[in-house]
Motif scaffolding. Structure first.
Motif, PDB file in Angstrom:
ATOM      1  N   UNK A 345       0.820  -1.205   0.000  1.00 62.83           N
ATOM      2  CA  UNK A 345       0.000   0.000   0.000  1.00 62.83           C
ATOM      3  C   UNK A 345       0.857   1.258   0.000  1.00 62.83           C
ATOM      4  N   UNK A 346       2.053   1.191   0.603  1.00 61.26           N
ATOM      5  CA  UNK A 346       2.951   2.335   0.514  1.00 61.26           C
ATOM      6  C   UNK A 346       3.312   2.643  -0.931  1.00 61.26           C
ATOM      7  N   UNK A 347       3.642   1.616  -1.707  1.00 58.40           N
ATOM      8  CA  UNK A 347       3.990   1.805  -3.117  1.00 58.40           C
ATOM      9  C   UNK A 347       2.805   2.313  -3.917  1.00 58.40           C
ATOM     10  N   UNK A 348       1.611   1.767  -3.666  1.00 61.10           N
ATOM     11  CA  UNK A 348       0.420   2.174  -4.417  1.00 61.10           C
ATOM     12  C   UNK A 348       0.082   3.644  -4.164  1.00 61.10           C
ATOM     13  N   UNK A 349       0.094   4.062  -2.909  1.00 66.35           N
ATOM     14  CA  UNK A 349      -0.247   5.452  -2.620  1.00 66.35           C
ATOM     15  C   UNK A 349       0.838   6.407  -3.115  1.00 66.35           C
ATOM     16  N   UNK A 350       2.099   5.968  -3.124  1.00 69.90           N
ATOM     17  CA  UNK A 350       3.145   6.805  -3.704  1.00 69.90           C
ATOM     18  C   UNK A 350       2.929   6.989  -5.202  1.00 69.90           C
ATOM     19  N   UNK A 351       2.533   5.917  -5.882  1.00 73.77           N
ATOM     20  CA  UNK A 351       2.270   6.007  -7.324  1.00 73.77           C
ATOM     21  C   UNK A 351       1.105   6.946  -7.603  1.00 73.77           C
ATOM     22  N   UNK A 352       0.052   6.836  -6.815  1.00 80.14           N
ATOM     23  CA  UNK A 352      -1.105   7.720  -6.987  1.00 80.14           C
ATOM     24  C   UNK A 352      -0.710   9.163  -6.702  1.00 80.14           C
ATOM     25  N   UNK A 353       0.130   9.375  -5.692  1.00 74.37           N
ATOM     26  CA  UNK A 353       0.612  10.722  -5.397  1.00 74.37           C
ATOM     27  C   UNK A 353       1.432  11.303  -6.544  1.00 74.37           C
ATOM     28  N   UNK A 354       2.189  10.452  -7.227  1.00 73.79           N
ATOM     29  CA  UNK A 354       2.972  10.912  -8.379  1.00 73.79           C
ATOM     30  C   UNK A 354       2.050  11.344  -9.516  1.00 73.79           C
ATOM     31  N   UNK A 355       0.954  10.623  -9.712  1.00 77.15           N
ATOM     32  CA  UNK A 355      -0.033  10.999 -10.733  1.00 77.15           C
ATOM     33  C   UNK A 355      -0.673  12.338 -10.363  1.00 77.15           C
ATOM     34  N   UNK A 356      -1.023  12.504  -9.092  1.00 73.13           N
ATOM     35  CA  UNK A 356      -1.594  13.769  -8.643  1.00 73.13           C
ATOM     36  C   UNK A 356      -0.612  14.914  -8.855  1.00 73.13           C
ATOM     37  N   UNK A 357       0.660  14.650  -8.640  1.00 70.55           N
ATOM     38  CA  UNK A 357       1.706  15.667  -8.805  1.00 70.55           C
ATOM     39  C   UNK A 357       1.762  16.163 -10.244  1.00 70.55           C
ATOM     40  N   UNK A 358       1.640  15.238 -11.218  1.00 74.15           N
ATOM     41  CA  UNK A 358       1.776  15.605 -12.624  1.00 74.15           C
ATOM     42  C   UNK A 358       0.449  15.962 -13.298  1.00 74.15           C
ATOM     43  N   UNK A 359      -0.634  15.273 -12.935  1.00 76.54           N
ATOM     44  CA  UNK A 359      -1.905  15.437 -13.635  1.00 76.54           C
ATOM     45  C   UNK A 359      -2.856  16.358 -12.870  1.00 76.54           C
ATOM     46  N   UNK A 360      -2.735  16.360 -11.527  1.00 75.83           N
ATOM     47  CA  UNK A 360      -3.588  17.216 -10.719  1.00 75.83           C
ATOM     48  C   UNK A 360      -4.901  16.593 -10.317  1.00 75.83           C
ATOM     49  N   UNK A 361      -5.086  15.308 -10.614  1.00 78.48           N
ATOM     50  CA  UNK A 361      -6.327  14.610 -10.255  1.00 78.48           C
ATOM     51  C   UNK A 361      -6.020  13.130 -10.081  1.00 78.48           C
ATOM     52  N   UNK A 362      -6.827  12.455  -9.242  1.00 81.93           N
ATOM     53  CA  UNK A 362      -6.660  11.012  -9.060  1.00 81.93           C
ATOM     54  C   UNK A 362      -7.960  10.282  -9.368  1.00 81.93           C
ATOM     55  N   UNK A 363      -8.847  10.908 -10.142  1.00 78.87           N
ATOM     56  CA  UNK A 363     -10.007  10.192 -10.656  1.00 78.87           C
ATOM     57  C   UNK A 363      -9.516   9.138 -11.646  1.00 78.87           C
ATOM     58  N   UNK A 364     -10.236   8.031 -11.750  1.00 76.65           N
ATOM     59  CA  UNK A 364      -9.782   6.946 -12.637  1.00 76.65           C
ATOM     60  C   UNK A 364      -9.622   7.441 -14.066  1.00 76.65           C
ATOM     61  N   UNK A 365     -10.529   8.328 -14.516  1.00 74.88           N
ATOM     62  CA  UNK A 365     -10.418   8.828 -15.891  1.00 74.88           C
ATOM     63  C   UNK A 365      -9.143   9.640 -16.106  1.00 74.88           C
ATOM     64  N   UNK A 366      -8.561  10.160 -15.014  1.00 74.67           N
ATOM     65  CA  UNK A 366      -7.310  10.917 -15.125  1.00 74.67           C
ATOM     66  C   UNK A 366      -6.120  10.008 -15.410  1.00 74.67           C
ATOM     67  N   UNK A 367      -6.295   8.700 -15.200  1.00 78.68           N
ATOM     68  CA  UNK A 367      -5.231   7.730 -15.466  1.00 78.68           C
ATOM     69  C   UNK A 367      -5.196   7.306 -16.930  1.00 78.68           C
TER      70      UNK A 367
END
Length: 501
Positions: A345-367
């Motif tokens: 879960x540490x790795x998963x939340x870090x990956x999601x945080x990286x997406x938020x950092x670059x994309x600005x959203x963590x909605x599934x459609x943002x992936x």
């Protein structure tokens, strides 16, 4: 000289570094100090685990007063094993946080973040190493107060509502624990957990003790987010800064599970809790319902942080399920999953945080399309996601293998089947994110060249956890040896107290 005081260092190092971090003023210096302190605590944890595996439990009397009159720090294999996970996740998250909090926390609050993180680490470490029931409550409150602050630091103002809900629920849980400890003190006149265990065995069935047990189990259930006492967790994980979520998901609830295990086996005795009070049936039912209910809820979420939050509640169900089996194999599975789930879960939340950092959203459609735009981040999410599912060659498979083995040892085919069936939900909710990343195109109007890979300081700790997911899925000597040794020591200790199998 230092070796003599090694048991107190996991608390002392971050506790002394915390006020210095806020006094230095500059964010870069606070980051360097807090990261160095956490890494130092991690190396101390490695040394403590080696010592406990080789020589058994370490006892350290504060102020030279021998227990039960004085306050005692006591570290056995179980506490050292969880301490290793907590300090390791903390160190990696602090490295990751340097870049992550730039986008999610106002600049003037960066030093406050590092200070609160260190205080939380000191509190969690104290919970793991103390041998005193009241001091466990004190350390629990130190970590909790720091956690409420961490959750409230996000730029998104919804974090304040989430932090307040967490505060209310956490205070109720802490109050229940304190009432339970008070009842035990009223009946026995001691707060040392080993001494409590000895004295409780000499007491015949007591309503006061049983009421204390009920208060403690409910209070700890709130702290570890056991279904249906979990409602504070999804909001806290969703709206907290990504670095905070990664830290809490890998540490706070796992330490609370350890508290439950410690009270059951060291204080009350397994026989009293599971046979006389029938807590195994209650825990088994809550664990199974929580696994399926929260896995299903995760599968229908559109926000990936919320999805992973409900997944965490389901994974806590797996840990509690292992405890409810009332066997060495089941307890080994629980301790393994405490460690392994922290890595996943540490790795998963870090990956999601990286997406938020670059994309600005963590909605599934943002992936959509990020498999090509952010290949390293999504590869990390994929591997950690496979570990959550329980695919062979990952740590998730090892945990579930021991859990299924524990159920089959007792001839409980239904529980073994349900564990495997529940994994299909993980396929669904992880699969939804992977489908968006690898089989959908970037949204119209979004230039692929405008989305870059995450900064190296975010990728490095993320991939350390990903590689740990694979390494400990292949080489299980350390984790299984530590978990099985801890489980055996706990059950034998409980047997000595009249709580054997």
């Amino acid at each position: 000289m230092v070796a003599e005081h090694l048991p107190i260092l996991p608390v002392l190092i971050p506790l002394l570094a915390a006020p210095i971090a806020i006094l230095v003023g500059r964010s870069s210096l606070a980051w360097l100090l807090s990261t160095s302190a956490s890494i130092a605590a991690f190396f101390v944890a490695i040394g403590l685990l080696e010592l406990t595996l080789a020589n058994g439990a370490i006892r350290y009397a504060l102020g030279g007063w021998s227990p039960p009159w004085g306050i005692e720090m006591r570290i056995d294999v179980a506490s050292a094993f969880v301490l290793l996970a907590v300090s390791g996740i903390s160190s990696l998250v602090l490295i990751y946080a340097r870049a992550s909090i730039e986008k999610e926390i106002k600049e003037g609050q960066h030093t406050l973040y590092y200070t609160a993180h260190l205080l939380c680490l000191a509190g969690l470490s104290g919970i793991l190493i103390t041998g005193d029931a009241f001091n466990l409550f004190v350390f629990l409150e130190i970590s909790s107060l720091a956690t409420y602050t961490l959750v409230s630091l996000a730029s998104d103002r919804r974090c304040l509502t989430a932090a307040f809900r967490y505060l209310v629920m956490g205070t109720i849980g802490a109050t229940f624990i304190l009432i339970g400890v008070g009842m035990l003190y009223m009946k026995t006149g001691t707060l040392n957990m080993l001494d409590l265990g000895d004295r409780l065995q000499a007491i015949e069935t007591s309503r006061t003790v049983n009421t204390g047990l009920a208060f403690i189990m409910v209070g700890v259930g709130i702290k570890l987010a056991l279904f249906p006492l979990h409602m504070w967790l999804p909001g806290a994980y969703t709206h907290a800064p990504s670095a905070v979520t990664a830290f809490l998901a890998g540490t706070a609830t796992k330490v609370a599970v350890y508290v439950m295990i410690r009270f059951i086996y060291t204080v009350f005795g397994a026989e009293h809790v599971f046979e006389e009070m029938s807590m195994s049936i209650i825990l088994l039912a809550l664990a199974i319902v929580g696994i399926f209910k929260c896995s299903f809820t995760a599968a229908i979420q559109s926000n990936v942080k919320t999805l992973l939050a409900y997944s965490s509640v389901a994974q806590i169900g797996y840990i509690v399920l292992g405890i409810s089996l009332v066997s060495i194999t089941g307890l080994t599975a629980s301790l393994l999953h405490i460690f392994n789930h922290a890595l996943m879960k540490g790795a998963l939340f870090m990956a999601v945080g990286a997406v938020l950092y670059r994309v600005g959203s963590v909605e599934i459609r943002s992936f959509n399309g990020l498999g090509r735009a952010m290949p390293w981040t999504m590869a990390a999410f994929t591997i950690a996601g496979l570990s959550i599912i329980g695919v062979p060659l990952t740590v998730g498979f090892i945990s579930k293998w021991y859990l299924v083995t524990g159920a089959l040892e007792q001839g409980n085919w239904i529980v073994a089947f349900l564990v495997l069936l529940a994994s299909l939900f993980a396929v669904v909710y992880i699969g939804r994110v992977l489908e968006a990343a690898y089989f959908q195109k970037l949204p119209e109007g979004v230039d692929a060249s405008s989305i870059k890979e995450a900064p190296i300081l975010m990728l490095l700790p993320m991939w350390v956890l990903v590689l740990a997911n694979i390494y400990f899925g292949l080489d299980t000597e350390l984790t299984i040896n530590a978990a099985s040794s801890a489980a055996s020591a706990l059950t034998q200790g409980s047997a000595l107290l009249g709580g054997g199998q």
